[in-house]
Write a protein that holds these residues in place. Structure first.
Motif, PDB file in Angstrom:
ATOM      1  N   GLU A   8      50.712   0.597  36.284  1.00 30.36           N
ATOM      2  CA  GLU A   8      50.905  -0.394  35.227  1.00 30.36           C
ATOM      3  C   GLU A   8      52.151  -0.072  34.406  1.00 30.36           C
ATOM      4  N   ARG A   9      52.403   1.213  34.239  1.00 27.88           N
ATOM      5  CA  ARG A   9      53.613   1.607  33.521  1.00 27.88           C
ATOM      6  C   ARG A   9      54.856   1.191  34.303  1.00 27.88           C
TER       7      ARG A   9
ATOM      8  N   GLN B  11      41.820  -2.133  45.009  1.00 24.89           N
ATOM      9  CA  GLN B  11      43.203  -1.697  44.858  1.00 24.89           C
ATOM     10  C   GLN B  11      44.157  -2.500  45.744  1.00 24.89           C
TER      11      GLN B  11
ATOM     12  N   GLN C 176      44.680  -5.758  44.133  1.00 23.16           N
ATOM     13  CA  GLN C 176      45.548  -5.754  42.970  1.00 23.16           C
ATOM     14  C   GLN C 176      46.947  -5.185  43.213  1.00 23.16           C
ATOM     15  N   TYR C 177      47.011  -4.201  44.053  1.00 24.69           N
ATOM     16  CA  TYR C 177      48.308  -3.540  44.217  1.00 24.69           C
ATOM     17  C   TYR C 177      48.879  -3.640  45.621  1.00 24.69           C
TER      18      TYR C 177
ATOM     19  N   ALA D 129      41.353   7.174  40.332  1.00 17.75           N
ATOM     20  CA  ALA D 129      42.081   5.929  40.549  1.00 17.75           C
ATOM     21  C   ALA D 129      42.706   5.469  39.241  1.00 17.75           C
ATOM     22  N   ASP D 130      42.049   5.812  38.147  1.00 21.40           N
ATOM     23  CA  ASP D 130      42.551   5.414  36.850  1.00 21.40           C
ATOM     24  C   ASP D 130      43.934   5.988  36.560  1.00 21.40           C
ATOM     25  N   SER D 131      44.163   7.224  36.970  1.00 17.60           N
ATOM     26  CA  SER D 131      45.502   7.786  36.724  1.00 17.60           C
ATOM     27  C   SER D 131      46.561   6.974  37.442  1.00 17.60           C
TER      28      SER D 131
ATOM     29  N   LEU E  45      37.690   7.767  38.106  1.00 19.65           N
ATOM     30  CA  LEU E  45      38.552   8.409  37.110  1.00 19.65           C
ATOM     31  C   LEU E  45      39.913   8.737  37.692  1.00 19.65           C
TER      32      LEU E  45
ATOM     33  N   ILE F 245      46.301   3.833  38.202  1.00 16.57           N
ATOM     34  CA  ILE F 245      46.433   2.534  37.540  1.00 16.57           C
ATOM     35  C   ILE F 245      47.348   2.661  36.320  1.00 16.57           C
ATOM     36  N   VAL F 246      47.122   3.723  35.543  1.00 14.76           N
ATOM     37  CA  VAL F 246      47.982   3.946  34.384  1.00 14.76           C
ATOM     38  C   VAL F 246      49.442   4.019  34.825  1.00 14.76           C
TER      39      VAL F 246
END
Lengths: 342, 579
Positions: free
Chosen positions: B412-413, B351, B354-355, B404-406, B402, B408-409
């Motif tokens: 990314e938005r 993370q 990437q972020y 972390a996925d929220s 899972l 990421i969504v």
């Protein structure tokens, strides 16, 4: 990061685009071949390697063993029942697993005692697991019921959420493919199918669906105002959505796989077979298959499902005709064209 | 530029989250203070070590077992296990017809048999009664003074059943002793026995077996009725015998009715313990008897259930048995936690990669989710005896990804919105509007999966399903009450709003410089900007509003111009300006 970001930007804008939807025939063919190969190898292997929870039988795990000779373990069983078939394997450093099929509950306890003496360990180091023959069947049935109930509920849920059965159907078909391929890989590689592995399969369903929801959400967003968009065919709009969410899809799989991979590494490497390894192994395989399937199967499938709609066909034709007549506009220049669209 | 409202709303969300955490913490504190919880989750058998047996009921007649009989069976197993001195055993039903017995350590042979054996219900006649406690030694009649029976006993109430040895046992039996309520198996059917009645505080010598439990046809409880059919106000238990039992019962009541107390009584025993010792008041010829007495609804129902259960003695088949050593469990727990930490660490590193600074938001969100999950699991252990299993731990570790996925969504938005040219603050808001629906729907799918898994699954799958559902809900709470509010607040800081390269929201990397830089200033577009190749196109994108107002002809002309430009030089983009 900057390269990834650039790539992400280009994907978002449609400047860079991978033909997920356009080349659906290729992807579907590859998908079917993979499935056939997995099924073929599984069949050649003589079916799935079902764990004792499904077959019934007894399993012993002896840890902290210095002399890892499997013969000791097999003899511990044959001492109790001479004709029993027992297999002992050294599943991790100093850990022996003995499996056999024909013991009763009481005999299981006797064997546990023999193992303790044979391997010169304390009772604390011997774990036994006895599964009666009917129980295994009950477990399998429950799992199957679980899968069906889940699929039915999810189909309803998605149909309501997306308000179109075509998206729901595409998602479910893709989901079935994910499960089939993951199960196929399991069979082909000969991984043991245990209840924790099945838990993993069921989780894959929810994980893969999650992935699909995100991509389909974007597709829906892109195709919401079809009337306003005059540049892209329906296929291209769907493909754009898949490309736009590509970075997210990849990031998600990576982030999903990292913790699962660490359980897998520790579970398989240090603890040997067991709950941790079995759960993580199936999820590990499933996340990869699930992500790939969303890109290459579910999204193209949705586009395909809607291909037959008359108004969409008419719209696509209009757009393509305009492109054809427009001398300066080449179809390959799709990306540049997109710059002015939306 | 942000009005005060969104920020104060963000702060309010954070306050809510704090309130939830503090609230859970206080409840836990109370639990610890009152010694109801020790602040750590309860561990399931596979982590703590012990034995788990899955049993399925079997009846000698092959009859199906009703759920009432099942719950009675569970109750009886529980009494037997508790009575055998095994502490902390847990007995539950699972599904329609399985009983799961979990206990620490491994049960001895006797306990195992007790668990599996069918309950034994017997009817015996009372020969004599005595005090509940043992007769003091000095007051006892000496064995040698008790006369040997002078004749063969003629019937079940005949005092000739009493041998000197039995009488000695009768005198010395102390019903208040701790082991007095133990299960007694294999009572001799053709001998008199000594038994305690804990309800009335009496001790009896009972004659041989008169009627066995399987002769009972049915039993229920209800209000007594007067001969005219009017309900009286007392509870009774009705019992009906099958043919053979009815005949035996007629004989017994014929003999007992009119005898002197306590010999007019008969005792109903379950597992060698008296559950009721009514006196016979009339001869029952049709096998339908009514037991009246000091019942309330509950005790009447209980007796009726016990009789019903006795009517269909259930024995148990071991379907599956797992014995897990405590050391192995500890090992698994330790390595499971290590795997979790490694996984978390890897996700954190990725993370950050990437972020950048946003990775911190992810990490702290995951930590808060972990805290919420931990508190919930400890509290559920306290309130519902929820035990964390290895599969449950796996569920939690998997949920890191899972969760972390929220984020990421969401991130990314936000990035998408920034690529569209929005400044970070409005990108956060617009991105959120779109992301929250996706996140909610996806999480609900997880919850759905968890619920389905929980209800159809057997064994340790449930533990996994439970934590999966729990973490999905915790994740939703965290995204709504922590991640988004924090993002809103961060977006107003200089570090993020200024697009610092380490912020992870550097607009130049998104091919964009915020066009609108706040306070009404609009950035001038410079074609020679270093990031022009990436930005130019997005610029056109951002101008779509203006574009929409163009006529088709204008737009197409502009497009053609653009195509020409890109083909000649990809670095040069048409200069466009927001109007």
């Amino acid at each position: 990061m900057s390269r990834l970001a650039t790539w992400g930007n280009e994907l978002y804008a449609g400047k860079k685009s991978y033909p997920f939807v356009q080349k659906w025939k290729t992807w579907f063919a590859v998908a079917l071949i993979l499935l056939a190969v997995a099924a073929g190898i599984t069949a050649l292997r003589g079916g799935f390697n079902m764990g004792i929870d499904f077959r019934g039988g007894s399993e012993f795990t002896v840890s902290g063993v210095e002399n890892t000779d499997p013969v000791i373990g097999e003899e511990a069983v044959t001492e109790v029942i001479s004709e029993a078939e027992a297999t002992a394997t050294n599943i991790a450093g100093g850990t022996i697993r003995v499996q056999t099929t024909e013991l009763s509950d009481e005999q299981t306890l006797e064997v546990a005692e023999n193992l303790q003496q044979g391997y010169n360990v304390t009772a604390e180091d011997v774990t036994s697991n006895f599964v009666g023959p009917t129980w295994g069947q009950a477990v399998s049935e429950q799992m199957f019921i679980g899968l069906i109930v889940f699929l039915v509920l999810v189909s309803l849920y998605l149909a309501i959420y997306f308000r179109t059965w075509k998206m729901s159907a595409a998602a479910i078909v893709g989901l079935l493919y994910v499960v089939m391929l993951t199960v196929g890989i399991y069979g082909a590689v000969g991984f043991e199918v245990t209840p924790p592995a099945i838990i993993g399969f069921l989780l894959i369903l929810s994980y893969s669906l999650y992935d699909t929801v995100v991509v389909f959400d974007k597709i829906r967003e892109n195709t919401q105002n079809l009337a306003e968009d005059r540049q892209r065919t329906f296929d291209e709009l769907v493909n754009l959505a898949v490309n736009q969410t590509l970075v997210r899809s990849i990031t998600t799989s990576v982030v999903g796989i990292l913790p699962v991979g660490s359980i897998l590494f520790i579970g398989a490497g240090l603890l040997g077979a067991g709950t941790l390894r079995d759960i993580s192994l199936s999820i590990f395989v499933g996340i990869i298959v699930g992500t790939v399937a969303t890109l290459f199967i579910q999204a193209p499938l949705y586009a395909l499902f809607r291909k037959s709609e008359d108004d969409l066909q008419a719209r696509d034709e209009r757009i393509l005709r305009r492109r054809g007549t427009d001398a300066e506009q080449e179809i390959e220049n799709e990306s540049t064209e997109s710059a002015a669209s939306q | 530029m942000a009005s005060k409202t969104p920020q104060s709303r963000a702060r309010r969300s954070l306050a809510w989250l704090t309130a939830i955490l503090v609230g859970l913490g206080i409840i836990l504190g109370i639990g610890i203070a009152t010694n109801n919880s020790n602040g750590v989750p309860l561990l399931a058998l596979d982590l703590e070590g012990g034995t788990q047996m899955v049993l399925s009921p079997e009846t000698s007649t092959g009859e199906a077992v009703t759920s009432d009989q099942m719950s009675q069976a569970v109750e009886i197993i529980r009494q037997r296990v508790d009575g055998s001195g095994v502490s902390e055993a847990e007995i539950n039903t699972q599904g329609d017809n399985n009983v799961v017995v979990s206990m620490p350590g491994s049960p001895d042979e006797q306990t195992r048999q007790l668990i599996q054996a069918s309950a034994n219900m017997e009817f015996r006649s009372v020969i004599t009664s005595g005090p509940f406690t043992a007769v003091p030694e000095e007051e006892r009649t000496d064995v040698s003074d008790v006369p040997e029976p002078d004749a063969e006993p003629e019937h079940g109430s005949d005092p000739n059943w009493i041998t000197p040895e039995l009488y000695e046992e009768f005198q010395s039996t102390d019903c208040t002793a701790s082991d007095a309520n133990q299960i007694r198996e294999n009572l001799p059917a053709d001998e008199a026995i000594v038994a305690c009645d804990f309800d009335t505080g009496s001790k009896y010598i009972l004659g041989p077996l008169e009627i066995s439990g399987d002769q009972i046809d049915s039993a229920d409880h209800g209000m007594s009725q007067t001969p005219t059919g009017v309900s009286a106000s007392s509870w009774v238990v009705n019992i009906a015998f099958e043919d053979e039992g009815a005949e035996s019962f007629r004989e017994v009541t014929q003999r007992l009715t009119g005898m002197n107390p306590p010999q007019n009584q008969f005792a109903i025993l379950l597992d060698g313990q008296i559950v009721s010792a009514p006196a016979s008041q009339a001869v029952i010829t049709d096998g339908r008897a009514q037991i009246s007495g000091d019942f309330n609804e509950e005790s009447a129902a209980q007796l009726a259930e016990q009789l019903e259960y006795g009517a269909l003695p259930i024995s148990f088949e071991v379907e599956s048995e797992q014995q897990i050593s405590a050391t192995l469990g500890q090992d698994q727990l330790f390595w499971g936690l290590v795997a979790g930490l490694i996984g978390l660490g890897l996700v954190a590193i990725y993370q950050f990669f990437q972020y950048r600074a946003l990775g911190l938001v992810t990490l702290s969100s995951i930590v808060i989710m972990g805290l919420l999950t931990y508190l919930s699991i400890v509290l559920l252990g306290w309130s519902d005896n929820y035990r964390l299993s290895l599969a449950g731990i796996a569920g939690i570790i998997v949920s890191i990804g899972l969760t972390a996925d929220s984020f990421i969504v969401y991130f990314e938005r936000i990035k998408d919105e920034m690529r569209n040219g929005r400044p970070i603050e409005s990108a956060v808001n617009y991105g959120w509007d779109r992301a929250k629906r996706t996140i909610t729907v996806s999480k609900l799918v997880n919850v759905l999966a968890a619920v389905v898994l929980y209800f159809v699954a057997v064994g340790n799958v449930r533990g996994f399903a439970f934590t999966l559902g729990l973490t999905s809900i915790a994740d939703l709470i965290v995204v709504f009450l922590f991640t988004h509010p924090v993002m809103k607040l961060l977006a107003t800081t200089k570090f993020f709003a200024g697009g610092h390269p380490m912020s992870g929201m550097d607009p130049s990397l998104l091919g964009q410089k915020p066009l609108y830089q706040g306070a009404g200033r609009v950035r001038e577009f410079r074609p020679d900007d270093a990031v022009a190749p990436k930005r130019g196109k997005k610029n056109t994108r951002s101008s779509k509003e203006a574009q929409k107002r163009q006529t088709i002809a204008e737009r197409r002309a502009a497009e053609r111009a653009e195509v020409l430009q890109t083909t000649t030089s990809s670095d040069q983009k048409p200069a466009r300006e927001d109007s």
